[in-house]
Design an enzyme around this catalytic site. Sequence first.
Site, mmCIF file in Angstrom:
data_model
loop_
_atom_site.group_PDB
_atom_site.id
_atom_site.type_symbol
_atom_site.label_atom_id
_atom_site.label_comp_id
_atom_site.label_asym_id
_atom_site.label_seq_id
_atom_site.Cartn_x
_atom_site.Cartn_y
_atom_site.Cartn_z
ATOM 1 N N ASP A 401 0.858 -1.181 0.000
ATOM 2 C CA ASP A 401 0.000 0.000 0.000
ATOM 3 C C ASP A 401 0.902 1.241 0.000
ATOM 4 O OD1 ASP A 401 -2.363 1.485 0.140
ATOM 5 O OD2 ASP A 401 -2.237 1.625 2.314
ATOM 6 N N THR A 403 -0.185 4.786 1.482
ATOM 7 C CA THR A 403 -0.355 5.645 2.645
ATOM 8 C C THR A 403 -0.022 4.892 3.926
ATOM 9 O OG1 THR A 403 -2.110 6.836 1.503
ATOM 10 C CG2 THR A 403 -1.958 7.108 3.891
ATOM 11 N N PHE A 606 -17.826 9.415 7.798
ATOM 12 C CA PHE A 606 -17.157 8.898 6.598
ATOM 13 C C PHE A 606 -17.456 7.420 6.425
ATOM 14 C CE2 PHE A 606 -13.621 6.637 4.681
ATOM 15 C CZ PHE A 606 -13.381 7.370 3.533
ATOM 16 N N THR A 742 -2.936 1.055 -4.300
ATOM 17 C CA THR A 742 -3.349 2.202 -3.494
ATOM 18 C C THR A 742 -4.713 2.714 -3.933
ATOM 19 O OG1 THR A 742 -2.743 4.467 -2.857
ATOM 20 C CG2 THR A 742 -2.078 3.746 -5.043
ATOM 21 N N ARG A 798 -6.626 3.791 -7.323
ATOM 22 C CA ARG A 798 -8.079 3.863 -7.174
ATOM 23 C C ARG A 798 -8.690 2.477 -6.978
ATOM 24 N NH1 ARG A 798 -8.631 8.838 -5.522
ATOM 25 N NH2 ARG A 798 -8.921 10.457 -7.087
ATOM 26 N N ASN A 826 -5.195 -0.296 7.281
ATOM 27 C CA ASN A 826 -6.315 -1.192 7.580
ATOM 28 C C ASN A 826 -6.663 -2.169 6.460
ATOM 29 O OD1 ASN A 826 -6.749 0.293 10.025
ATOM 30 N ND2 ASN A 826 -7.708 1.877 8.795
ATOM 31 N N ASP A 827 -5.714 -2.447 5.546
ATOM 32 C CA ASP A 827 -6.001 -3.379 4.447
ATOM 33 C C ASP A 827 -5.821 -4.819 4.916
ATOM 34 O OD1 ASP A 827 -6.817 -1.693 2.407
ATOM 35 O OD2 ASP A 827 -4.756 -1.156 1.903
#
Length: 1117
Positions: A401, A403, A606, A742, A798, A826-827
């Site tokens: 990832d 971030t 969110f 990502t 995306r 959190n993936d």
Amino acid sequence: MTWRSPLALVRDALAGQRARERDLRSLVSNLPFENQKKTRQPNRYFSGNAIKTTKYTFLLFIPMNLYEQFHRWANIYFVGLAILNFVPVVNAFQPEVALIPILVILSLTALKDGWEDFRRYQSDRKINNTPCFIYSMKRRWKDVRVGDFVKVVCNEIIPADLLLLHISDPNGVCHVETANLDGETNLKQRRVVPGLCIMFVPESFDSTVVCERPNNNLNHFICYEKPDREKVGAGIESLLLRGCKVKNTQYAVGFVVYAHETKSMLNNSGARYKRSKLERKLNTDVIFCVILLFTMCLIGAVHSLWLQALPGVPPYLVPYSTGQLDSPALSGFYMFFTMIILLQILIPISLYVSIELVKISQIFFITNDIDLYDEGTDSRAQCKTLNITEDLGQIEYIFSDKTGTLTENKMVFRRCSIMGTEYPHKENIRLAVLDEPDSEEEVIFDQPPRTPQTGWSLEAEDTNLEDARHHHGGRRKSKISLNADSSVAFSSPLETEVIPDRKLLQKISKTESSGRQQMDPYLDFFLALAICNTVVVSTATAQRQRQSALTSDNLCYEAESPDEAALVYAAKAYGFTLMARTPDSVTVRLPSGKDLVFEVLDTLAFDFNRKRMSVLVRHPVTKEHVLYTKGADYAIMELLGTPYAIAADTQYHLDCYAKDGLRTLCFTKKIVSDEVYESWSVKRRSALAAINDREELIMDTAVQLETKLSLLATGIEDRLQESVPDTIVALREAGIQVWVLTGDKPETAVNISYACSLLKDEDLLVIDGHTLAMALSSDLQDRFVDLAKRCRSVVCCRVTPLQKSDVVKVVQDKLKVMTLAVDGANDVNMIQAADVGIGILGQEGMQAVMASDFAVSHFKHLKKLLLVHGHWCHTRLANMIIYFFYKNVQAYVNMLFWYQFFCGFSGTTMIDYWLLIFFNLLFTSVPPIMFGIMDNDVSAEMLLGVPELYKTGQGEYKSSTFWVAILDAFYQSLVCFFIPYMAYWNSDVDLFTFGTPLNTISLFTILLHLSIEIKAWTWVHWLIMVGSVGLYFIVTVAYSAACITCNPPSNPYWILQRQMADPMFYLICIISTVVALLPYTFHVLRNSINPTPLMQARHLDKLDPFSRDQWIKEWRS
């Protein structure tokens, strides 16, 4: 105790099962039923709060542990052979002696399991007896029941999952720290169920609480109360989870909805078990050993048939008392099982225990490596899955990832675009450049507080700029260690130090002086920064036992994500200071010093479908309903009612920000009329009170309001982590393909990929989420994978978390490669889909770390974790396993097998039974374990300096390596058997006099073989090797002297003593050992003429550091 009929007990048990399996549970207070029988308790069907994580009981430990151990087929195999040895017609050893090896293994494993279970018992007892308040009475955690009222004071750990009904704060808001659950140190807001925060008396609580069935989702909960006929809905924002700590309130009172079935208990699945690639290969080779064993046994059975077919009966075939012999078929059948008992050690019984010991030591070395320790967070590398350490040396694809993984997830306000005009904040960029060389864990302590300003002017700005430059250059820094309890969620000063843009500050000053504050988009932009978030405001005296980074006016900000912190500090830099936040209001201080208190009408949280959040407030001056929205640019742009020119200019600026690697967010504003708000609020209340499809209904109401928005925009920077480019270059030189997956837009992802040296100008594949969804369809998967493997780099942008895991699975299935997924947030899906999952201890979320197999503090730690520890773990374990197979085949199985040709396949041995057992349990057990723990084929400096060695080391354990070791063992066994046999030809030596040199030669040969394999000798190696030889002679001499009638009618008395007095014994041992090891001259010649890269690296390790570094540079060039 009242007697109850069995039928009533069965009926009650079935009713309890139905109650627990319902999708919805109806709970009431226990207080009205306090003095009634248990059968009349309304919540009696639900489990109590006592926990029991132990697997065994004192009385049933032995049978239950044996049942657990017999899940291993190897244990069943050896126990079955030991039992078979009690059958007289097939036994090969004394039955009692044959039991010793498997009993030793089972006993050692049982002791380990018993100790671990005893520690669990102690932990359970401590937790169950923790004191707590149940309806004002001091009780223990194990006494808590569903339906009780529990009082929790500040900084106390919550004993069960509680529905929050009352707190000391009149606003009905408290905070919880969830570090014990998900590892996140930032506080999360919890609020009282609506309508109950003012007056609450447990005795008068007559509502029915209807909640969902227990589940392990920490971020989801739905329930409602029925005080009368009206439903009052509540969600996760009103649930206090077991294991969390209550903060920022004197006390809180909650209604127990889940006791033993809490979310934390349902998430506690224990240590994960994965099968490593090496373990799968090992199982295949064990099957080959079984085939080899059966082949040898068939040879013995056929030989027995052949003996029976001879014209004369051999004299050593003793008939029964009736004078009859067994039929040839039955004799061959018996001999088959006798040979299995005799040669059983071909399946190495101690190998599995040795592997566990080696892996425990490997985990110790990884977790205690000082290079993998992070002083800033006081964290070391973590190993959560205990049995795949060697897979770290087999990785071929890494999926990362962006971030929080490649970047720090420490956001810095960089630029903004308002109404189509860009404000670059050049001084803020210059401030970051000045700070670059400094360590990331440096925190400023001696900042002088800025004087509160009552107004803004350009002169004041110039002064502040000069002060900031002088202060930044002359400040004194000191390092601090932030432990796991540290509250400084975003400790870098770059989040808090924002120098305003002169042009934008001038614009705000003119607006302030003109008196048009209510309608100005520039003021709305900074109000949106301050209001549209979930940042918690507290003072330095708040009841949170942590350090806190103070603002200039003694305020402390706690943000759930670093971008919110950066934006709030950016607003504060322009004079829009977030002063307070309650569930019903937000207070913002304007540059003029005036405080505006906005009434919060609703917060649209969110979610990953909308990709945005909104806050609906009532403006204190205009009394209008204002909706401020913040979200990803692509999720906002389609909802705009802004004129096209402004939207187009803003989109251009956003694209430029993305190309520069900035993270882009859009802010919007919308005025909601009274009529629209009244109509919408009815639907909103209905959605909040819903129990079925609650999330969908809530999201629908949010989508209905978030339309025709007026655009504002901003850009913040997520800085690249330290040494990321060097790490990626090293990983690629090691032959590992690195992909970036990502959710960012393509421009941002590509820019970051270039910055971290992942992308070059050639062989590049960039694919977005929409295209990836089509590429992952069943008819296009093969083409996509074929294209991707031809590219030097792949960036998927995306993409959703589910798409990330799908990419990992497709590459695994199609290319049959070892994959590693690394994430700092959190993936979880991607982490769990890969063969090895690594979590980065990041700034935002810790779910990936909690679900990972390994966890490190920074992406740069992957370099040493894989290239050094991965190489060492795989090489050491692979070489030890190969050596185990070699040792057993050479020293035990083949020697006994060759002897059977000279004893008519009678199943007898030429070595005493006890010495055969001691050979594997004492004399040769420790050296291979030491070899697997401590061998160091190449130094860490060489492995880091020449990453190509990682790829070379992946071929240590192959099928060819296994068969070469087996053939080598066959050759050595032939030498070790037939040289003594020819030396004693036509002599009158007895059976044990012939067998003792064989045993001694085998010991010397396998230990010298191991000595040749050892790459780095230490005093521990010398101690163990010399100690093994010394132990052999001491034990054998003592046994030969003391054991006169141990194995009647055979007698090993004084055998070794007589052998050691005969020069022939020494000559045979020396000649046999030298001839057995002659093939190693071929390896010496091959390594001298055409050395492998690993051999060259070992040669360079012997040079002095300066010469070695020069050779490494020449090698890599």
